[in-house]
Scaffold this motif. Sequence first.
Motif, PDB file in Angstrom:
ATOM      1  N   GLN A 102       5.207  39.325  17.578  1.00  0.00           N
ATOM      2  CA  GLN A 102       4.097  40.267  17.793  1.00  0.00           C
ATOM      3  C   GLN A 102       3.235  40.172  16.544  1.00  0.00           C
ATOM      4  OE1 GLN A 102       2.670  41.970  20.125  1.00  0.00           O
ATOM      5  NE2 GLN A 102       1.146  42.776  18.688  1.00  0.00           N
ATOM      6  N   MET A 142       5.088  48.328  21.890  1.00  0.00           N
ATOM      7  CA  MET A 142       4.118  48.965  22.798  1.00  0.00           C
ATOM      8  C   MET A 142       4.321  48.426  24.197  1.00  0.00           C
ATOM      9  SD  MET A 142       2.188  46.861  20.475  1.00  0.00           S
ATOM     10  CE  MET A 142       2.065  45.122  20.593  1.00  0.00           C
ATOM     11  N   ALA A 178       2.399  45.853  25.958  1.00  0.00           N
ATOM     12  CA  ALA A 178       2.303  44.403  26.111  1.00  0.00           C
ATOM     13  C   ALA A 178       1.277  43.861  25.139  1.00  0.00           C
ATOM     14  CB  ALA A 178       1.881  44.058  27.536  1.00  0.00           C
ATOM     15  N   HIS A 203      -4.732  44.597  32.456  1.00  0.00           N
ATOM     16  CA  HIS A 203      -5.339  44.826  31.128  1.00  0.00           C
ATOM     17  C   HIS A 203      -5.145  43.600  30.227  1.00  0.00           C
ATOM     18  CE1 HIS A 203      -6.435  47.427  27.626  1.00  0.00           C
ATOM     19  NE2 HIS A 203      -5.651  46.564  26.990  1.00  0.00           N
ATOM     20  N   HIS A 240      -8.011  40.768  28.877  1.00  0.00           N
ATOM     21  CA  HIS A 240      -8.266  40.462  27.459  1.00  0.00           C
ATOM     22  C   HIS A 240      -8.590  38.981  27.259  1.00  0.00           C
ATOM     23  CE1 HIS A 240      -7.828  43.949  24.972  1.00  0.00           C
ATOM     24  NE2 HIS A 240      -6.569  44.204  25.274  1.00  0.00           N
ATOM     25  N   GLU A 251     -10.720  46.771  23.038  1.00  0.00           N
ATOM     26  CA  GLU A 251      -9.801  47.687  23.725  1.00  0.00           C
ATOM     27  C   GLU A 251     -10.526  48.650  24.664  1.00  0.00           C
ATOM     28  OE1 GLU A 251      -6.956  46.959  24.021  1.00  0.00           O
ATOM     29  OE2 GLU A 251      -6.408  45.787  22.252  1.00  0.00           O
ATOM     30  N   ASN A 257      -2.543  49.747  12.223  1.00  0.00           N
ATOM     31  CA  ASN A 257      -1.721  50.076  13.398  1.00  0.00           C
ATOM     32  C   ASN A 257      -1.833  51.544  13.798  1.00  0.00           C
ATOM     33  OD1 ASN A 257      -0.627  47.607  14.176  1.00  0.00           O
ATOM     34  ND2 ASN A 257       0.757  47.659  12.412  1.00  0.00           N
ATOM     35  N   TYR A 294      -4.690  52.298  16.788  1.00  0.00           N
ATOM     36  CA  TYR A 294      -4.608  51.939  18.211  1.00  0.00           C
ATOM     37  C   TYR A 294      -4.458  53.258  18.954  1.00  0.00           C
ATOM     38  CZ  TYR A 294      -4.518  47.096  16.981  1.00  0.00           C
ATOM     39  OH  TYR A 294      -4.896  45.865  16.506  1.00  0.00           O
ATOM     40  N   TYR A 353      -9.126  53.480  22.531  1.00  0.00           N
ATOM     41  CA  TYR A 353      -8.888  52.972  23.880  1.00  0.00           C
ATOM     42  C   TYR A 353      -9.640  53.804  24.934  1.00  0.00           C
ATOM     43  CZ  TYR A 353      -5.153  49.593  22.721  1.00  0.00           C
ATOM     44  OH  TYR A 353      -4.447  48.511  22.263  1.00  0.00           O
TER      45      TYR A 353
HETATM   46  N1  B3K Z   1      -3.672  44.547  21.887  1.00  0.00           N
HETATM   47  C1  B3K Z   1      -2.348  45.059  22.053  1.00  0.00           C
HETATM   48  C2  B3K Z   1      -2.021  46.193  21.142  1.00  0.00           C
HETATM   49  C3  B3K Z   1      -1.573  45.778  19.821  1.00  0.00           C
HETATM   50  C4  B3K Z   1      -1.063  46.979  19.036  1.00  0.00           C
HETATM   51  C5  B3K Z   1      -0.782  46.652  17.619  1.00  0.00           C
HETATM   52  N2  B3K Z   1      -0.197  47.777  16.931  1.00  0.00           N
HETATM   53  C6  B3K Z   1      -2.081  45.466  23.463  1.00  0.00           C
HETATM   54  C7  B3K Z   1      -3.271  45.869  24.238  1.00  0.00           C
HETATM   55  O1  B3K Z   1      -4.010  46.772  23.916  1.00  0.00           O
HETATM   56  O2  B3K Z   1      -3.540  45.232  25.218  1.00  0.00           O
END
Ligand code: B3K
Length: 877
Positions: A126, A267, A269, A304, A308, A327, A380, A383, A388
């Motif tokens: 990750q 988290m 994914a 989702h 991306h 996001e 971190n 997020y 979001y």
């Molecule tokens: N982009 C990742 C999240 C990453 C989190 C890092 N702490 C998942 C998402 O939002 O799709």
Amino acid sequence: MKDAAPQTVYLKDYKPTAFVIGRTNLTFDLYDDRAVVTANLAISRNSLSKDQTKILTLDGCPGLDLQGLLLNGQPVESSNFLVGSDSLEVFNVPDEFELTTIVNIRPHLNTTMMGLYRSRTMYCTQCEAEGFRDITYYIDRPDMMSEFTTTVIANSTAYPILLSNGNPIERGELDNGRHFVTWHDPFKKPAYLFALVAGALSVVEDNFVTQSGRNVVLQIFVEEKDIDKCGHAMLSLKKSMRWDEERYGREYDLNIFMIVAVDDFNMGAMENKGLNIFNTSAVLVSPEVSTDTAFQRVESIVAHEYFHNWSGNRVTCRDWFQLSLKEGFTVYRDSQFSCDMNSPTVKRVEDVSFLRTHQFAEDGGPMSHPVQPESYMEINNFYTMTIYEKGSELVGMYHTLLGEETFRKASDLYFERHDGQAATVENFVCAMEDASGRDLTQFRLWYQQSGTPILSVQTHYDETRQSYQITFKQNCPDTPGQTNKKPFVIPIRLGVLDHDGMSISLNDAGDSEILLEMTDETLTYTLENIKSKPIPSILRGFSAPVKLNYGPSHEELAVLMANDSDGFNRWDAGQRLTLDACMLATNDIANYCESSLPVSLIEALTKLITDDSLDPAMVSLMLTIPSEALLYEQIDKIDPMTIHHARKLVRSEIAIALASKFQETYHRLKSNEAYTPSAEQIGRRSLKNTALSYLMLLDEPRIDLAWSQFQSSDNMTDKSSALVAMVNCPLALDFATRALASFEDQYRDETLAMNLWLQIQATNTQPGALNRVKALMEHPSFSMTNPNKVRSLIGSFCSANLVNFHNESGLGYSFLREQILQLNQANPQVAARLVAPLTQWKKLAQPHRKLMRGELQIIADAPNLVKDVYEIATKSL
Ligand code: B3K
Ligand code: ZN
């Protein structure tokens, strides 16, 4: 206390890097107790930078054990480099060169679940946000885009599957039972999108033909035992791929798209290029072990992460202050997708409930920050629901203001202009401006100003002139570091009804709905020729993320609830009615008065439940009264016990008043049809189980129904709903105990079902929950090292069992503090997330306030605090 406060990073300090890494060649030699990572980097000066430094600085971490360093193939002398705790500096570098680093790392000791780590028997990674630096020395920031080639080498028996980003270009056998696969990703990407997986995995395979006729192999890798739980994710993936072609004109670009399910994940994914890594909870479902909610969650997370590929990967972020660029936009895209796949109104209601309960609380609390933050200590921690969910609302407002066609033009322009680039929020706004010809200067305030705007409404009907005036006024409360905010652009979708519930036309064209664009502090809208005082339906579809301050009468709300042509506002009118009932009950309880429900509410709910023409999913949502957490949002000095009892009282009274209707509904919706996760079936199950939950509140609760549903149902939605109903019913103790034991017996080996079992007990609102949670921490199904389990048991207790968490003894708070400090070093991200409930201390009444603050202070003063926890604890004090 920390030795030195962690550094703050500021948006205003952004500078391009002095060097760029054009090509990245990686070799991973994996062993059970270590990995040797060789990085060969083609480095040159960055033409965008004026910095002519001769020092190359790479990010790293204390866990990197440097074994070799070569520049253009020659070892670098020790006087020419410096290894710091989180960096590697190389001196006197030329303008263009190749740098090779060899590091040893210890993934099997990595408990943070960042970088390269082990989940059960496999290796996985990750890297977002800054995990790549835990793997090797690198310029680990999102604007450093490089072409990656990765070779993974490992024992072929223990790790038959070796994956990385892009397409496989070579594979072969090596000595000592080892083998290798080389992957090449033709798309330049930042290191946060890097991924690697190695393990003994089974695969489900399918394919997808893109709109231009290319064949893409789709693979989902899981442990053999889970192979039968991938079908829904695969179907969701194919639907997402088609949808993104149709709605956004976005086609997939590699020959292969892989998803890997891992059990230990911080988290849901991660969207790594071509190789998404998923928490098992976000990919694996089957009717027997998963609820409808889990099915829908899988569909939306698969979508989702897939979306991306364009909003995040092809166009990535310049720096982490632009996080909402990918996001917020991607959440908006996945919510549109879910609307198209299921009921759009149900989805909108769910999203807005979530936003109002959690994002509004965040925006009104100590961690309040703009959608484009100005600074952070630990990325971190950002997020967040603001990045979001509020970020998604902002994209939704463009859609509303620009209209479907122009919005699509603007998103096409954005993707075309910035394909292959690391972009900014400003780039996105410019694309919206250029495609629409609109000036969005004022709209930019939504990215810069934190806090939830309050939209106050006053109406005036002039009987003699037969004119009706609606006056809107906006203001936004102060938030940390921000005062005196400027007015926002607020799109207000508006309709007006007469007292019989008929729509009134608002212009000569006969439109029954218009879009007002509020740009000043106040806005007045006047309607002429109105024969009698009408009822406004304001902010239809929740057209802006604001708090509406408007007090229509119960009669008016009942008319809206029964007749508004906007499904969202029908639901919202019902929520306001039940919210008022809860607030009345709260006051009555606080003042030791008798409390009873307004008659208008009972009438409205009766009408609702007896109307067969309505979507059962909507009826279920409308019968679900505001959660305790949402009620907290309405009150200044929260007394958790009073709110809990008030809400319970309102629910019990609804149960009594509508008992026979609930019973009829329950029996009408019972069905023997085979399970599918279709919106229709999900809606019917939802209403049936809502009815059951009310029937369990009667003086003589219908334990018989719950017990027989628990025993006979073939799907987890019905089984777990029955279990929840029994567990929370004081008169069903024996049945609940038996049911919990039988559940445990049946699903002992099903990790995700056992997580649900933990969660159901953690959220049991009956007294004694803390002791039950503590006992469950000793259960073999619990583990402090697995984030899903921590969230199911500890997280759920502290955020969803408010009456017990806020017990006046303060033991809930000290329990949480202990868990946070225990996880602090082991898993900083999970630890930091757990702090959230304590950050709301200022909103609570005494003694909660003092007790919660005390625990936060202990956390802030603790030795060896990681910056994740430090940032949240200190900012909240
Ligand atoms: N982009 C990742 C999240 C990453 C989190 C890092 N702490 C998942 C998402 O939002 O799709
Ligand atoms: Zn995302």
